[in-house]
Scaffold this active site. Structure first.
Site, PDB file in Angstrom:
ATOM      1  N   GLU A  21     -44.413 134.688 -26.005  1.00 42.33           N
ATOM      2  CA  GLU A  21     -45.212 134.385 -27.325  1.00 42.33           C
ATOM      3  C   GLU A  21     -45.239 135.535 -28.296  1.00 42.33           C
ATOM      4  N   THR A  30     -45.191 140.498 -23.926  1.00 44.39           N
ATOM      5  CA  THR A  30     -43.588 139.871 -24.182  1.00 44.39           C
ATOM      6  C   THR A  30     -43.767 138.631 -24.682  1.00 44.39           C
ATOM      7  N   SER A  63     -36.822 137.418 -29.660  1.00 40.76           N
ATOM      8  CA  SER A  63     -37.662 137.595 -30.525  1.00 40.76           C
ATOM      9  C   SER A  63     -36.947 136.848 -32.201  1.00 40.76           C
ATOM     10  N   THR A 113     -36.435 130.086 -26.269  1.00 41.63           N
ATOM     11  CA  THR A 113     -35.559 131.309 -26.116  1.00 41.63           C
ATOM     12  C   THR A 113     -34.276 131.174 -25.495  1.00 41.63           C
ATOM     13  N   GLY A 127     -57.535 154.297  -3.777  1.00 39.71           N
ATOM     14  CA  GLY A 127     -56.815 153.679  -2.999  1.00 39.71           C
ATOM     15  C   GLY A 127     -56.962 152.182  -2.851  1.00 39.71           C
TER      16      GLY A 127
HETATM   17  C1  LIG Z   1     -41.591 135.764 -37.101  1.00 37.86           C
HETATM   18  C2  LIG Z   1     -40.580 136.343 -36.568  1.00 37.86           C
HETATM   19  C3  LIG Z   1     -40.506 137.261 -35.542  1.00 37.86           C
HETATM   20  C4  LIG Z   1     -39.616 136.266 -37.758  1.00 37.86           C
HETATM   21  O1  LIG Z   1     -39.209 134.981 -38.127  1.00 37.86           O
HETATM   22  P1  LIG Z   1     -38.265 134.644 -39.404  1.00 37.86           P
HETATM   23  O2  LIG Z   1     -37.937 133.413 -39.402  1.00 37.86           O
HETATM   24  O3  LIG Z   1     -37.005 135.492 -39.350  1.00 37.86           O
HETATM   25  O4  LIG Z   1     -39.347 135.096 -40.553  1.00 37.86           O
HETATM   26  P2  LIG Z   1     -39.437 136.463 -41.414  1.00 37.86           P
HETATM   27  O5  LIG Z   1     -38.113 136.742 -42.040  1.00 37.86           O
HETATM   28  O6  LIG Z   1     -39.835 137.710 -40.639  1.00 37.86           O
HETATM   29  O7  LIG Z   1     -40.547 135.971 -42.165  1.00 37.86           O
HETATM   30  C5  LIG Z   1     -40.377 134.971 -43.150  1.00 37.86           C
HETATM   31  C6  LIG Z   1     -41.658 134.657 -43.774  1.00 37.86           C
HETATM   32  O8  LIG Z   1     -42.334 133.740 -42.839  1.00 37.86           O
HETATM   33  C7  LIG Z   1     -43.651 134.082 -42.503  1.00 37.86           C
HETATM   34  N1  LIG Z   1     -43.721 133.628 -40.984  1.00 37.86           N
HETATM   35  C8  LIG Z   1     -43.095 134.032 -40.114  1.00 37.86           C
HETATM   36  N2  LIG Z   1     -43.600 133.669 -38.695  1.00 37.86           N
HETATM   37  C9  LIG Z   1     -44.518 132.809 -39.464  1.00 37.86           C
HETATM   38  C10 LIG Z   1     -45.481 131.778 -38.616  1.00 37.86           C
HETATM   39  N3  LIG Z   1     -45.656 131.663 -37.178  1.00 37.86           N
HETATM   40  N4  LIG Z   1     -46.483 131.306 -39.204  1.00 37.86           N
HETATM   41  C11 LIG Z   1     -46.548 131.444 -40.820  1.00 37.86           C
HETATM   42  N5  LIG Z   1     -45.604 132.239 -41.515  1.00 37.86           N
HETATM   43  C12 LIG Z   1     -44.778 132.794 -40.620  1.00 37.86           C
HETATM   44  C13 LIG Z   1     -43.501 135.680 -42.601  1.00 37.86           C
HETATM   45  O9  LIG Z   1     -44.889 136.152 -42.683  1.00 37.86           O
HETATM   46  C14 LIG Z   1     -42.723 135.666 -43.737  1.00 37.86           C
HETATM   47  O10 LIG Z   1     -43.621 135.606 -44.804  1.00 37.86           O
HETATM   48  P3  LIG Z   1     -43.381 136.383 -46.287  1.00 37.86           P
HETATM   49  O11 LIG Z   1     -41.975 135.995 -46.876  1.00 37.86           O
HETATM   50  O12 LIG Z   1     -43.458 137.793 -45.926  1.00 37.86           O
HETATM   51  O13 LIG Z   1     -44.601 135.795 -47.070  1.00 37.86           O
HETATM   52  C15 LIG Z   1     -40.022 135.017 -35.499  1.00 37.86           C
HETATM   53  O14 LIG Z   1     -38.594 135.185 -35.245  1.00 37.86           O
HETATM   54  C16 LIG Z   1     -40.690 134.885 -34.247  1.00 37.86           C
HETATM   55  O15 LIG Z   1     -41.895 134.256 -34.308  1.00 37.86           O
HETATM   56  N6  LIG Z   1     -40.336 135.631 -33.112  1.00 37.86           N
HETATM   57  C17 LIG Z   1     -41.202 135.602 -31.910  1.00 37.86           C
HETATM   58  C18 LIG Z   1     -40.485 134.631 -31.003  1.00 37.86           C
HETATM   59  C19 LIG Z   1     -41.396 134.192 -30.070  1.00 37.86           C
HETATM   60  O16 LIG Z   1     -42.776 134.369 -30.204  1.00 37.86           O
HETATM   61  N7  LIG Z   1     -41.200 133.205 -28.983  1.00 37.86           N
HETATM   62  C20 LIG Z   1     -42.075 132.784 -28.052  1.00 37.86           C
HETATM   63  C21 LIG Z   1     -41.077 131.663 -27.345  1.00 37.86           C
HETATM   64  S1  LIG Z   1     -42.215 130.600 -26.311  1.00 37.86           S
HETATM   65  C22 LIG Z   1     -42.873 131.787 -25.361  1.00 37.86           C
HETATM   66  O17 LIG Z   1     -42.672 133.059 -25.048  1.00 37.86           O
HETATM   67  C23 LIG Z   1     -43.730 130.879 -24.107  1.00 37.86           C
HETATM   68  C24 LIG Z   1     -44.437 131.732 -23.494  1.00 37.86           C
HETATM   69  C25 LIG Z   1     -45.324 130.999 -22.456  1.00 37.86           C
HETATM   70  C26 LIG Z   1     -46.395 131.728 -21.758  1.00 37.86           C
HETATM   71  C27 LIG Z   1     -47.412 131.051 -21.203  1.00 37.86           C
HETATM   72  C28 LIG Z   1     -48.535 131.075 -22.189  1.00 37.86           C
HETATM   73  C29 LIG Z   1     -49.814 130.468 -21.772  1.00 37.86           C
HETATM   74  C30 LIG Z   1     -49.614 128.886 -22.112  1.00 37.86           C
HETATM   75  C31 LIG Z   1     -50.811 128.407 -22.894  1.00 37.86           C
HETATM   76  C32 LIG Z   1     -52.103 128.329 -22.347  1.00 37.86           C
HETATM   77  C33 LIG Z   1     -52.415 127.650 -21.208  1.00 37.86           C
HETATM   78  C34 LIG Z   1     -52.982 126.523 -21.708  1.00 37.86           C
HETATM   79  C35 LIG Z   1     -53.078 125.409 -20.681  1.00 37.86           C
HETATM   80  C36 LIG Z   1     -54.122 124.304 -21.146  1.00 37.86           C
HETATM   81  C37 LIG Z   1     -54.254 122.965 -20.012  1.00 37.86           C
HETATM   82  O18 LIG Z   1     -53.866 123.544 -18.759  1.00 37.86           O
HETATM   83  O19 LIG Z   1     -54.942 121.881 -20.391  1.00 37.86           O
HETATM   84  C1  LIG Z   2     -42.896 135.332 -18.121  1.00 39.02           C
HETATM   85  C2  LIG Z   2     -42.232 134.984 -19.377  1.00 39.02           C
HETATM   86  C3  LIG Z   2     -42.404 133.599 -19.793  1.00 39.02           C
HETATM   87  C4  LIG Z   2     -41.878 133.074 -20.869  1.00 39.02           C
HETATM   88  N1  LIG Z   2     -41.667 131.743 -21.151  1.00 39.02           N
HETATM   89  C5  LIG Z   2     -40.937 131.288 -22.288  1.00 39.02           C
HETATM   90  C6  LIG Z   2     -41.168 129.836 -22.525  1.00 39.02           C
HETATM   91  O1  LIG Z   2     -41.613 129.239 -21.652  1.00 39.02           O
HETATM   92  N2  LIG Z   2     -40.597 129.574 -23.591  1.00 39.02           N
HETATM   93  C7  LIG Z   2     -39.629 130.214 -24.462  1.00 39.02           C
HETATM   94  O2  LIG Z   2     -38.854 129.814 -25.278  1.00 39.02           O
HETATM   95  N3  LIG Z   2     -39.514 131.576 -24.189  1.00 39.02           N
HETATM   96  C8  LIG Z   2     -40.138 132.148 -23.269  1.00 39.02           C
HETATM   97  N4  LIG Z   2     -40.177 133.516 -22.891  1.00 39.02           N
HETATM   98  C9  LIG Z   2     -39.320 134.316 -23.578  1.00 39.02           C
HETATM   99  C10 LIG Z   2     -40.066 135.069 -24.607  1.00 39.02           C
HETATM  100  O3  LIG Z   2     -40.794 134.529 -25.877  1.00 39.02           O
HETATM  101  C11 LIG Z   2     -39.418 136.467 -24.995  1.00 39.02           C
HETATM  102  O4  LIG Z   2     -38.871 137.069 -24.115  1.00 39.02           O
HETATM  103  C12 LIG Z   2     -39.943 137.286 -26.317  1.00 39.02           C
HETATM  104  O5  LIG Z   2     -40.306 136.231 -27.336  1.00 39.02           O
HETATM  105  C13 LIG Z   2     -39.573 138.547 -26.301  1.00 39.02           C
HETATM  106  O6  LIG Z   2     -38.107 138.343 -26.941  1.00 39.02           O
HETATM  107  P1  LIG Z   2     -36.916 138.954 -26.435  1.00 39.02           P
HETATM  108  O7  LIG Z   2     -36.930 138.834 -24.758  1.00 39.02           O
HETATM  109  O8  LIG Z   2     -35.810 138.590 -27.265  1.00 39.02           O
HETATM  110  O9  LIG Z   2     -37.074 140.809 -26.556  1.00 39.02           O
HETATM  111  P2  LIG Z   2     -36.283 141.617 -27.469  1.00 39.02           P
HETATM  112  O10 LIG Z   2     -36.536 141.313 -29.097  1.00 39.02           O
HETATM  113  O11 LIG Z   2     -35.083 141.551 -27.028  1.00 39.02           O
HETATM  114  O12 LIG Z   2     -37.168 142.850 -27.129  1.00 39.02           O
HETATM  115  C14 LIG Z   2     -36.238 143.984 -26.607  1.00 39.02           C
HETATM  116  C15 LIG Z   2     -36.855 145.189 -27.447  1.00 39.02           C
HETATM  117  O13 LIG Z   2     -36.385 145.121 -28.783  1.00 39.02           O
HETATM  118  C16 LIG Z   2     -37.589 145.293 -29.633  1.00 39.02           C
HETATM  119  N5  LIG Z   2     -37.321 144.908 -31.053  1.00 39.02           N
HETATM  120  C17 LIG Z   2     -36.678 143.613 -31.051  1.00 39.02           C
HETATM  121  N6  LIG Z   2     -36.530 143.200 -32.362  1.00 39.02           N
HETATM  122  C18 LIG Z   2     -37.035 144.250 -33.078  1.00 39.02           C
HETATM  123  C19 LIG Z   2     -36.941 144.823 -34.537  1.00 39.02           C
HETATM  124  N7  LIG Z   2     -36.703 143.771 -35.415  1.00 39.02           N
HETATM  125  N8  LIG Z   2     -37.580 145.966 -34.898  1.00 39.02           N
HETATM  126  C20 LIG Z   2     -38.258 146.650 -33.853  1.00 39.02           C
HETATM  127  N9  LIG Z   2     -38.082 146.486 -32.512  1.00 39.02           N
HETATM  128  C21 LIG Z   2     -37.454 145.253 -32.192  1.00 39.02           C
HETATM  129  C22 LIG Z   2     -38.555 144.841 -28.951  1.00 39.02           C
HETATM  130  O14 LIG Z   2     -40.070 145.368 -29.447  1.00 39.02           O
HETATM  131  C23 LIG Z   2     -38.428 145.265 -27.641  1.00 39.02           C
HETATM  132  O15 LIG Z   2     -38.965 146.563 -27.276  1.00 39.02           O
HETATM  133  C24 LIG Z   2     -40.951 134.015 -21.544  1.00 39.02           C
HETATM  134  C25 LIG Z   2     -40.825 135.327 -21.377  1.00 39.02           C
HETATM  135  C26 LIG Z   2     -41.510 135.844 -20.242  1.00 39.02           C
HETATM  136  C27 LIG Z   2     -41.402 137.074 -19.899  1.00 39.02           C
END
Ligand SMILES: CC(C)(COP(=O)(O)OP(=O)(O)OC[C@H]1O[C@@H](n2cnc3c(N)ncnc32)[C@H](O)[C@@H]1OP(=O)(O)O)[C@@H](O)C(=O)NCCC(=O)NCCSC(=O)/C=C/CCCCCCCCCCCCC(=O)O
Ligand SMILES: Cc1cc2nc3c(=O)[nH]c(=O)nc-3n(C[C@H](O)[C@H](O)[C@H](O)COP(=O)(O)OP(=O)(O)OC[C@H]3O[C@@H](n4cnc5c(N)ncnc54)[C@H](O)[C@@H]3O)c2cc1C
Length: 627
Positions: free
Chosen positions: A424, A422, A144, A138, A401
């Protein structure tokens, strides 16, 4: 009184074998043994105390988290814990920390997107924690929209290196957990540029800090993004900001399972779907579903035990007041959440199987179930985290409360949990992915490609074929309705998998019967909540709706005598629950009263500031406004 079980009368009402239910909840006798043993190990070790978090400053809090993470690692090494036991120990330490991202994303990314050679080089270092990794995808301007990421990785054939660069302010990496102050390495996602041509977003292993003195390397600007929601909560995590200024890395640090770049500067795309670059997110989304059942069950355990302890109104002739758990309104708010906790547990088990199955298929280059796995992990992550975040807040309100006190454990649980809606993947964005999958399925109805698995039911919606020929309004125009359809699709999966769970052999007196009651509550509560849709589409008649409501009331009465036993089955220690309201013995009031006096504000009878501000007020020494 200490030592007295104030909930014994509730536990004696149970109609099923609680120990057997503990095994069902844990997943197996082995899983129960590991969970039980490790949770008690953590609870009994003062090194893992967490009752002081709300009184620490951010820097004290973070340093304490580092201490605990190091102490946990020392415990793991000293006791020679297995990977499973180590993960459980970190789980029961119950504090967001850099280790979540090291173990939960950095290592899975290398395993999922690295070549054999890259895995052999980097995994041993990561497993021994000789490097600490984070997942830097990110950016300030994009989260996203992964394809919108701006960080660049330009291949330099002269030196056989990639140049990683942050070309704009919005390309700054922003949010990655563990990045701000701890991680020595990142999996950084960047736009691959080879010979002036772009080839989409790929992952790159980049060292950020020196392994000697932890200082940022040349070209690296890195820090924490600042305080987040709540006081303690997720502020134990150093979510970071990172900028690259033409940082050079060897070519073999591009994760090359999906795409490759040769030393001659030739780009090659493996014959695997490009979306495998997103594989780590799919993995984490399925773990988040299991985690939702843990978080929701914690809140439900607290609210259920407290609802049985709390008495309010209803005293007859000086007798005890009514337990609030006996009010139908309390039951109608609490028991669907209890049923949801169990439902999410079982859907989490199924999703773990689905993910393992698709991973095994991928190894054989069978991509047939990848779209369904993506849709299921995305949709169920969205559904379960939304329901859990809302459910934790509802549990706070169910405790009146006292639910608003930090000592209830609920405010902290809520503050730590809500970003799950939000991270993942924003939950709406993920539901739109499910909607896209459903519409693609509809578009294929009538062709030779028959829907199977979780969309098999769609063969029975032939009428959708006609609407396909109808006025085609854009996906965006219908996205609100499509998101609702996506939620309904996911709810159907949850109910179906709960029913399938009940088809299995489930040992223990009365255990299956209790699960059947909870399954029926989950399904009928949804029917009740969405009865407008069911009625307007002719799926049910008003009579059916009335029958469902009557049955729900009956089911609540069936759960009531078993409610305490059903939450005891989660087998949570008081340490893990971190809640006076949810303590096992139900001895709430003395503990609440005792805890109040431990607040730092009560270290002095007269508060700091009295003499400076209050006394002058009271003594009218401050010029009063002209009356
Ligand atoms: C999917 C998106 C939204 C869009 O992607 P894009 O490339 O634009 O694709 P599209 O045009 O929409 O679709 C094209 C086709 O691809 C298909 N598709 C899309 N995604 C996938 C996928 N993942 N797999 C397979 N196919 C996929 C889609 O269906 C279309 O197919 P078709 O053409 O219709 O047939 C993409 O932009 C997206 O994913 N956005 C979201 C971004 C996101 O999720 N970001 C996350 C960043 S990381 C983060 O947030 C981390 C947070 C950390 C939180 C902590 C969590 C806990 C840690 C783990 C648990 C603890 C373990 C500890 C263990 C221990 O201690 O040992
Ligand atoms: C506590 C925390 C930990 C995180 N850890 C990590 C990490 O370790 N690694 C990492 O890479 N990232 C991490 N992130 C980031 C996280 O993955 C992103 O914040 C998340 O994927 C949401 O993306 P954004 O912030 O761009 O939201 P946005 O996409 O900007 O969302 C804003 C609004 O826009 C809307 N929106 C966006 N696109 C569309 C669309 N196409 N159609 C309709 N509505 C739409 C959403 O629904 C939302 O309401 C973390 C975030 C948090 C809060």
């Amino acid at each position: 009184m200490e030592g007295v079980d104030h909930l014994a009368h509730e536990r004696n009402k149970s109609e099923f074998d609680v120990d057997a239910m503990k095994i069902v909840w844990a997943g197996s006798p082995h899983a129960f043994d590991v969970s039980d043993r490790i949770s008690k190990l953590v609870a009994s070790d003062p090194g893992f105390r967490k009752d002081n978090r709300s009184t620490l400053s951010r820097k004290e809090l973070f340093k304490n988290t580092l201490r605990k993470a190091a102490y946990a690692w020392k415990t793991i090494v000293d006791l020679r814990l297995s990977e499973e036991e180590a993960a459980k120990l970190r789980f029961y330490v119950d504090e967001p920390a850099f280790t979540d991202l090291h173990w939960g994303m950095f290592i899975p990314a290398i395993k999922g997107q690295g070549t054999e050679e890259q895995q052999q080089k980097w995994l041993p270092l990561a497993y021994k924690m000789q490097i600490i990794g984070c997942y830097a995808q990110t950016e300030l301007g994009h989260g996203s929209n992964v394809q919108g990421l701006e960080t660049t990785a330009t291949f330099d054939p002269q030196t056989d290196e990639f140049i990683i660069h942050s070309p704009t302010l919005t390309s700054s990496k922003w949010w990655p957990g563990g990045l701000g102050k701890v991680a020595t390495h990142a999996i950084a996602y960047a736009r691959l540029i080879v010979g002036g041509r772009e080839h989409g977003v790929n992952g790159f292993i980049v060292q950020l800090r020196s392994l000697e003195d932890h200082s940022p390397l040349l070209g690296i600007t890195v820090g924490d993004i600042g305080m987040k929601f709540g006081n303690g909560a997720y502020n134990t995590m150093d979510n970071g900001v990172l900028r690259f200024d033409h940082v050079r890395i060897p070519r073999n640090q591009m994760l090359m399972r999906v795409s490759q770049v040769t030393c001659e500067g030739k780009y090659k795309q493996s014959d695997v779907p490009r979306q495998l670059v997103y594989g780590t997110m799919v993995y984490v989304r399925q773990t988040i579903v299991a985690d939702a059942s843990c978080a929701l069950s914690r809140a439900v355990c607290i609210a259920t035990r407290y609802s049985a302890v709390r008495r309010q109104f209803g005293s007859q002739n000086g007798g005890p007041e009514t337990q609030v758990i006996d009010y139908k309104t309390q039951q109608s708010r609490l028991f669907p959440l209890l049923a949801s906790a169990y439902a999410f547990r079982f859907i989490g088990e199924w999703l773990k199987w689905l993910y393992a199955d698709v991973t095994q298929r991928l190894q054989a280059n069978d991509f047939s179930t990848l779209p369904e796995a993506h849709a299921c992990t995305a949709g169920l992550k969205s559904l379960t985290t939304t329901a859990t975040a809302d459910g934790i807040e509802e549990c706070r309100k169910l405790c009146g409360g006292h639910g608003y006190l930090c000592s209830s454990g609920l405010p902290e649980l809520f503050a730590v949990y809500v970003p799950a809606c939000t991270y993942e993947g924003d939950n709406t964005v993920l539901l739109l992915q499910v909607a896209r999958f459903l519409m693609k399925t509809v578009s294929q109805l009538g062709s030779s490609k028959k829907p199977v698995g979780t969309i098999a039911y769609m063969t029975r919606v032939e009428h959708l074929m006609q609407c396909r020929c109808g006025v085609q309004r854009g996906f965006a125009e219908l996205s609100v309705d499509l998101v609702e359809a996506a939620v309904a699709h996911c709810q159907l999966i949850v109910v179906s998998k709960f029913i399938e769970k009940l088809q299995q052999e489930i040992p223990g007196k009365g255990v299956k019967q209790q699960l059947e009651v909870l399954c029926n509550i989950y399904a009928l509560f949804l029917l009740h909540k969405h009865q407008g849709d069911f009625l307007s589409t002719g799926c049910i008649t008003p009579k059916h709706a009335a029958l469902a409501n009557d049955e729900l009331r009956s089911l609540y009465s069936q759960v009531r005598p078993n409610a305490i036993a059903l939450v005891d089955a989660f087998n949570y220690t008081d340490h893990y629950l971190g809640s006076i309201l949810g303590c096992y013995d139900g001895n709430v009031y003395p503990k609440l009263y005792e805890a109040a006096w431990k607040d730092p504000l009560n270290e002095s009878v007269v508060p700091d500031g009295y003499h400076q501000y209050i006394r002058p007020l009271l003594k009218q020494e401050i010029r009063t406004a002209r009356l």
